[in-house]
Structure formats: C-alpha cells, structure tokens
Scaffold this motif. Structure first.
Motif, PDB file in Angstrom:
ATOM      1  N   ARG A 100       0.721  -1.302   0.023  1.00 46.18           N
ATOM      2  CA  ARG A 100       0.008  -0.059   0.115  1.00 46.18           C
ATOM      3  C   ARG A 100       0.843   1.296  -0.066  1.00 46.18           C
ATOM      4  N   MET A 102       3.690   1.702  -1.376  1.00 47.14           N
ATOM      5  CA  MET A 102       4.271   1.894  -2.807  1.00 47.14           C
ATOM      6  C   MET A 102       3.308   2.467  -3.696  1.00 47.14           C
ATOM      7  N   VAL A 103       2.269   2.420  -3.619  1.00 44.34           N
ATOM      8  CA  VAL A 103       1.418   2.868  -4.602  1.00 44.34           C
ATOM      9  C   VAL A 103       0.629   4.077  -4.390  1.00 44.34           C
ATOM     10  N   ARG A 104       1.229   4.843  -3.164  1.00 42.90           N
ATOM     11  CA  ARG A 104       0.728   6.134  -2.972  1.00 42.90           C
ATOM     12  C   ARG A 104       1.707   7.201  -3.403  1.00 42.90           C
ATOM     13  N   PRO A 105       1.590   8.456  -3.536  1.00 39.00           N
ATOM     14  CA  PRO A 105       2.544   9.366  -4.095  1.00 39.00           C
ATOM     15  C   PRO A 105       3.400  10.137  -3.086  1.00 39.00           C
TER      16      PRO A 105
ATOM     17  N   LYS B  10       8.551 -11.751 -14.707  1.00 42.05           N
ATOM     18  CA  LYS B  10       9.105 -11.490 -13.301  1.00 42.05           C
ATOM     19  C   LYS B  10       9.392 -12.766 -12.773  1.00 42.05           C
ATOM     20  N   PHE B  12      10.780 -15.275  -9.903  1.00 38.95           N
ATOM     21  CA  PHE B  12      10.955 -15.165  -8.246  1.00 38.95           C
ATOM     22  C   PHE B  12      12.239 -16.414  -7.983  1.00 38.95           C
ATOM     23  N   SER B  63      -1.913 -11.094  -9.927  1.00 37.45           N
ATOM     24  CA  SER B  63      -1.163 -10.181  -8.889  1.00 37.45           C
ATOM     25  C   SER B  63       0.128  -9.832  -9.191  1.00 37.45           C
ATOM     26  N   LYS B  67       1.129  -6.106  -9.495  1.00 36.84           N
ATOM     27  CA  LYS B  67       2.013  -5.237  -8.932  1.00 36.84           C
ATOM     28  C   LYS B  67       3.233  -4.812  -9.595  1.00 36.84           C
ATOM     29  N   THR B  70       1.765  -1.440 -10.929  1.00 38.66           N
ATOM     30  CA  THR B  70       1.648  -0.273  -9.878  1.00 38.66           C
ATOM     31  C   THR B  70       2.778  -0.111  -9.289  1.00 38.66           C
ATOM     32  N   GLY B  71       4.075  -0.549  -9.886  1.00 41.64           N
ATOM     33  CA  GLY B  71       5.478  -0.178  -9.180  1.00 41.64           C
ATOM     34  C   GLY B  71       5.682  -0.843  -8.146  1.00 41.64           C
ATOM     35  N   ILE B  72       4.996  -1.873  -7.370  1.00 40.09           N
ATOM     36  CA  ILE B  72       5.392  -2.303  -6.267  1.00 40.09           C
ATOM     37  C   ILE B  72       6.467  -3.462  -6.668  1.00 40.09           C
ATOM     38  N   LEU B  73       6.445  -3.998  -7.672  1.00 39.55           N
ATOM     39  CA  LEU B  73       7.625  -5.141  -8.218  1.00 39.55           C
ATOM     40  C   LEU B  73       8.087  -4.483  -9.450  1.00 39.55           C
ATOM     41  N   VAL B  74       9.458  -4.615  -9.301  1.00 40.15           N
ATOM     42  CA  VAL B  74      10.256  -4.470 -10.377  1.00 40.15           C
ATOM     43  C   VAL B  74      10.591  -5.585 -11.298  1.00 40.15           C
ATOM     44  N   ARG B  91       7.672   5.769  -8.718  1.00 43.41           N
ATOM     45  CA  ARG B  91       6.680   5.356  -7.831  1.00 43.41           C
ATOM     46  C   ARG B  91       5.508   6.390  -7.423  1.00 43.41           C
ATOM     47  N   GLN B  92       6.291   7.781  -7.121  1.00 44.57           N
ATOM     48  CA  GLN B  92       5.368   8.649  -6.761  1.00 44.57           C
ATOM     49  C   GLN B  92       4.371   9.223  -7.751  1.00 44.57           C
ATOM     50  N   GLY B  95       1.857   7.096  -8.485  1.00 44.31           N
ATOM     51  CA  GLY B  95       0.840   6.828  -7.423  1.00 44.31           C
ATOM     52  C   GLY B  95      -0.081   7.897  -7.482  1.00 44.31           C
ATOM     53  N   ILE B  98      -2.761   6.552 -10.245  1.00 41.89           N
ATOM     54  CA  ILE B  98      -3.567   5.473 -10.185  1.00 41.89           C
ATOM     55  C   ILE B  98      -4.450   5.356  -8.561  1.00 41.89           C
ATOM     56  N   VAL B 100      -5.926   1.819  -6.162  1.00 43.66           N
ATOM     57  CA  VAL B 100      -5.708   0.544  -6.155  1.00 43.66           C
ATOM     58  C   VAL B 100      -6.664  -0.156  -4.910  1.00 43.66           C
ATOM     59  N   PHE B 102      -7.323  -3.378  -2.985  1.00 47.23           N
ATOM     60  CA  PHE B 102      -7.033  -4.796  -2.856  1.00 47.23           C
ATOM     61  C   PHE B 102      -8.253  -5.353  -1.899  1.00 47.23           C
TER      62      PHE B 102
END
Lengths: 271, 349
Positions: A100, A102-105, B10, B12, B63, B67, B70-74, B91-92, B95, B98, B100, B102
C-alpha cells in the motif's frame, strides 16, 4: 515537480488523528505510560545500585552516570515519538500490507512514520522532566554552547537511533524474520549506553563508535559537557561531543539509501 | 493508449529445500535456488476508458502483473508504462494517477471513523478542497456511505468496508484503477452495489479499470474485454463475446419429463449426450453447430411427454474453467468431455 504541501498536511493530519485516538485508548495510554516508567525506573535503579558498589566508575560519579542515562533517554524518546513505527516495517512486509505504501504518491518511509496509531509524546515529556532534574545533580552550567550541544545530541542522537532501526528493518526486504537481530541490536543499545564507554574493551568501543554509533548519543556529548577528557586509559577529544548531528546525518543517509535499495528488492508476498 | 505492457517478465528465486534429517540445516547454508517464472513475456495495450478483466487461476501471475503495473515489483525483464510513466522508476508520479483496491487488504484506518481515513488520504494525495467535497458527496450518494461514515472502520461489515475502500481509492480521481478481487467475500447485494459503482465511474468519468477476480460474474457484468493468463503466460486477449462464440459452442438442454422409469430414458442424437439425470429431470449437452436445438426437442417430445424445457448457453465460468483445464485447443473443447456442470446451467435462463 513534487510539492512539499502534501507532506506537511499529512503530518499535521497524523498528529491530529493521534490525539483523536488518545480519547478512545485512554486505558491503553495509561498502561503504556506506567510500563515506560517502570522500565526506565528499574534501569535507573540498577545504575544506582551498581554505583553504590563502585562509587566512582572510571572517574564518573553516580550523578554523572545517571546524566548519561538521562541524555540517552532524551534522544531515544524523541526517536520513539517521531519514528516509532519504523519497527513495524518487517511486520507490514510479512503481512503483505507494505504494498500500500508503494502505490501512494509520498515517500514510503514518510508514510510509515506518519501512520496514525497510538503515538503520543508522553515518554518524551517524562524524559525531559527527568533530564531537567538530573542536569541539576551534575550542576550543568548553561550557556548557549551547552544548549546547542545538548540539542545536537538529542536530535542527532534520535537520528542515530532511527538510522540503526531503519537499517535493521530494511533487512526485512531480504529476510523474512528479523526478530532475533532486532533484539540483539536493541540490547546492544540499551545495555552499552548505560555506563561510560571507557569501561569497555577496544572491540566494544570501536563497535559503539563506528558501527552502531550509540556512543555519540550520550557518551561523547556527556564527556564534553562534563569535561571528562581523560578517563583511566581512555582519552576523549572534547570535539567528539559536537559531532553527534553529523554522525546522525551520515548514518541516516546511509540507512535511507539502503532502504531505497530495499524498496526495489521488495518481493511482495501473497496475492 | 493509457497502459502498455511489453514482454513483462518476473522471476522469483526460491531456495530449494533439502531433504533428510539435517535438511533444515543444509537448507540454511544452501545456495541452490530454484527460479520460477511468475509472469513470462506478457504484452498488452489498454486504451483510456477501457474496463478489462484480467483473469487466470490461482498462481497464474495476475497479482504479479498488477504489482508491476502499480510499481510494487520491479520486473526481471520487459517494461510497461502507465500513462507514459514507468511505474517502478517513478513510484510517486505513478501513485498520483492510479488507484488501487485490494479486496483482501483495506487501506482504511482500523481505529478511526471512515471519514478520517478520507481526510488523511485527501492530505496524502493533495486533493483540492472543492474536488474532495464534490467526490465525497457523489460517492456518499452512490455508495450509501452516510449511514456509517462516522463509525470506526473496525466496526463496519465487510460490505460497508469495501464501499469505503472504493471511495478511498477514487477520492483523488485516478486515471487508472486496479481492482484486485474487489468483490471477494461479499454477499449478492453488496457485489451488485460495487459492480454498479464501477460501471458508473467508468462510464461517467472515463476511468480505466483493470479488474482481477475469481468471480466471473463480475467480468460478465462489467467487462467487454478479458485478458486470460495461466502459468505466467497470456492465453487470450479479446472480447468476452468472441471467447463465448469460439469456446462456448455447447448448449445444455434441461428437460422435466413425464416418465415412469426415468432411468431408462435414452437419447440417440449424434453430438448430444446425457450428462445428468435426477428423477424426472434430464440434462443433455450438445454442440450448437452439430445439433439443432429444435430437432433435439422434437425428438425428445416424440418419445416422452415434456413438462418443462430450458436451453442455456454455458456461463463464462464454465468456458474459462474448461480453458484452464484443457488449454485453448480447438473450438469445441467443452463438448469433448461433457465438462459442464449442471448446477451452473440451472441458474441461466
């Protein structure tokens, strides 16, 4: 260009909401306060008992050792008030809730430290009162320089504390469970900041000065303030006491860069 | 075009566990990693205003894709952009544009009244006062928030909490909204509420939605397009109609007969099979292209008295399940093994 406005607005909201939960969690507040007082009270009692047996410890009187503790408490309670929630990072990561942030600005670290929760400056207030009493015991002569050094030790010390905790928490991006390491670092901090650094051997001195620089939180500033330049076989340059803000800034920068690497390594558990 | 994914991959790395009595200790010092592709070479493009279902079985990589978007995973390799921004590189900035949701993890603050979470998000997203007021009013009306907006989130029902989460995710008017299992665990009425809200925001504001879900009714009601992935690879990308036309040629005919020894009922039309019988009810499956429905009914009526007859096309769920199990293959997969479960058929009129 990112504006700073959302940062200070969020931070103001954060404190407003903290006080809002205070009313709801009054019982919790008092339990926590009593717990804190007992914890620090017993630490101080231990120091006092020890100092009864060794009235002078490497040239430090019991009042001066208690001053050491008061200075440490001041910095660590400032860290606890401002940055307490950094310790939740491994838990957020493990439970999959870190996504959460990481998805905010806003910077995720800023979001972590401004998570509304049950955070109140109660311990900081108690620590300040305690310090006000103890500085009388050591007859501290107040000048602008002394006040500046103290402020630097307090803020810089809080950042040293924060930096170490951040670095440990950041490891959670690679390692699932960190509880043991956190516990080791925490005891290193609480146990070895209680007495003058000069009573320890060279390995401990080196570790507490250059790896986990907890000595800069209280020992070096106190040595400068109390003019303790020669303690047994250990000579302390009085300039060291002034370096705490610099050490805090350096260690925090390093920890923050490490944290940024951790963010890119985040594996995000669960679905 | 608002989203473009180009050969997103991706991997893992997981430590291979050692067997035997000292396995745990051996694992501790092992450097023997197993590399697993969670997502492999997935590419697609989305236009602004689309409402796309991103579906696949558990562990398919849904997922993981979300991710990365949304920038959570590279990603390990490949790239993607969301309105021109590479999500993990900035990311910012990403952010800001977008939203999100969940379904399994709320972003609301447990101890605080719902409205306070909105206030905090307003500060985090720097939402202008007028925009905030307007959205709050609109969402309150659309989602019926006013009855619980001053209640601490921990006291809300799941349906109420999800409504709150939707409003929270939309307060800053994102261009793209990612929904990960948004209706999971909700009752029928709450699901319908949420679906209507999504459709409304998509229509009125032109917001782009990517929806992952296991409830294919969400897809049937909302999405014109689906992207189907399995084992990390894209299997299908196209309209729901096409997939139904190509892979859902089977029909089921459910008939209630007036018979004494109903177990003896036989049907001898090539391409039609009895898939279940229960008392006087018989369920026959047939390939639309091979068998004409009217002929089937006539044939049945020649031998038995019919009390009731319904003919149904398979629900999307049956088609998708069949694709998961048998791959895309040729069009008539569903016909091959009589896979359709009759319980699904009865719900379709």
């Amino acid at each position: 260009m990112a504006s700073l406005a959302p940062y200070w607005r969020t931070y103001a909201e954060f404190w407003r909401l903290n006080f809002l939960t205070l009313a709801e969690y009054r019982a919790n507040f008092f339990v926590w306060l009593v717990f804190t007082l007992v914890l620090h009270g017993s630490a101080i009692a231990t120091i006092w008992l020890t100092m009864n047996r060794f009235p002078i410890m490497n040239g430090w009187t019991w009042q001066q050792v208690v001053f050491l503790y008061a200075l440490y408490w001041l910095a660590s309670s400032l860290n606890g008030t401002l940055f307490f929630t950094v310790g939740d990072v491994p838990w957020h990561i493990r439970e999959g809730r870190f996504d959460r942030f990481m998805v905010r600005p806003l910077d995720p670290l800023f979001q972590i430290i401004s998570q509304p929760g049950q955070i109140w400056p109660d311990e900081l207030i108690v620590a300040t009162i305690f310090f006000a009493i103890v500085q009388g015991l050591v007859h501290l002569q107040w000048t602008i320089g002394v006040a500046g050094l103290l402020l630097g030790a307090m803020v810089g010390g809080a950042f040293i504390d924060f930096a170490i905790q951040l670095a440990v928490a950041t490891l959670a991006f690679w390692v699932v469970r960190l509880d043991t390491l956190r516990w080791v670092v925490m005891s290193l901090e609480t146990d070895f900041t209680r007495y003058p650094l000069s009573i320890y051997n060279r390995v401990v001195r080196f570790t507490l000065s250059f790896i986990f620089p907890f000595a800069f939180i209280n020992y070096f500033p106190a040595s400068t303030l109390l003019h303790k330049t020669a303690q047994g076989d250990y000579a302390v340059n009085p300039l060291l006491g002034w370096l705490t803000p610099l050490i805090g800034a350096l260690w925090f920068t390093a920890a923050y860069l490490f944290w940024r690497r951790g963010l890119d390594h985040h594996q995000s558990t669960g679905s | 075009m608002i989203i473009s994914a180009d050969r997103l991959t991706k991997q893992f790395r997981t430590l291979r566990r050692k067997e035997g009595p000292l396995g745990a200790i051996a694992t501790l010092f092992s450097r023997d990693y197993e590399i697993k592709d969670a997502v492999r070479d997935v590419s697609f493009k989305l236009d602004a205003g689309e409402l796309v279902g991103y579906i696949g079985p558990n562990g398919a990589g849904k997922s993981t894709t979300i991710k990365m978007l949304t920038g959570i995973l590279v990603p390990t390799s490949g790239t993607c952009t969301v309105d021109g921004i590479v999500p993990w590189a900035d990311r910012q900035a990403n952010g800001r544009q977008i939203g999100v949701v969940f379904g399994q993890r709320t972003q609301l603050y447990w101890d605080l009244p719902l409205i306070e979470s909105f206030q905090l998000l307003r500060a985090i997203y720097n939402v202008p006062a007028a925009t905030y007021e307007r959205n709050l009013r609109e969402f309150t009306e659309l989602l019926g928030l006013d009855e619980f907006i001053r209640t601490p989130v921990r006291q809300l029902s799941l349906g109420q909490r999800m409504r709150g989460d939707f409003a929270a995710a939309m307060m800053h008017e994102p261009k793209v909204v990612f929904l990960d299992e948004p209706t999971i665990g909700l009752d029928v009425v709450a699901k319908e509420n949420i679906r209507q809200f999504i459709a409304r925001v998509n229509r009125d504001r032109g917001t782009t939605f990517i929806l992952t879900t296991h409830d294919l009714a969400d897809i049937e009601k909302l999405c014109a397009r689906i992207i189907l992935i399995d084992h990390g690879r894209k299997l299908y990308d196209g309209s729901v109609e096409t997939i139904k036309g190509r892979y859902g040629r089977n029909r089921t005919l459910t008939a209630d007969l007036n018979c004494e020894n109903c177990d003896d009922v036989r049907i001898t039309v090539p391409g039609a099979n009895v898939v279940s019988r229960e008392g006087p009810r018989i369920v026959i499956e047939f390939d639309r292209d091979a068998v004409r429905a009217d002929e089937l009914v006539v044939k049945l009526a020649q031998h038995y008295e019919l009390r009731d007859v319904t003919i149904a096309e398979p629900p999307l769920e049956a088609i998708i399940r069949d694709i998961y199990q048998h791959g895309l293959g040729d069009g008539s997969v569903a016909a091959r093994d009589g896979l359709l479960v009759t319980a699904d058929v009865e719900t379709v009129s």
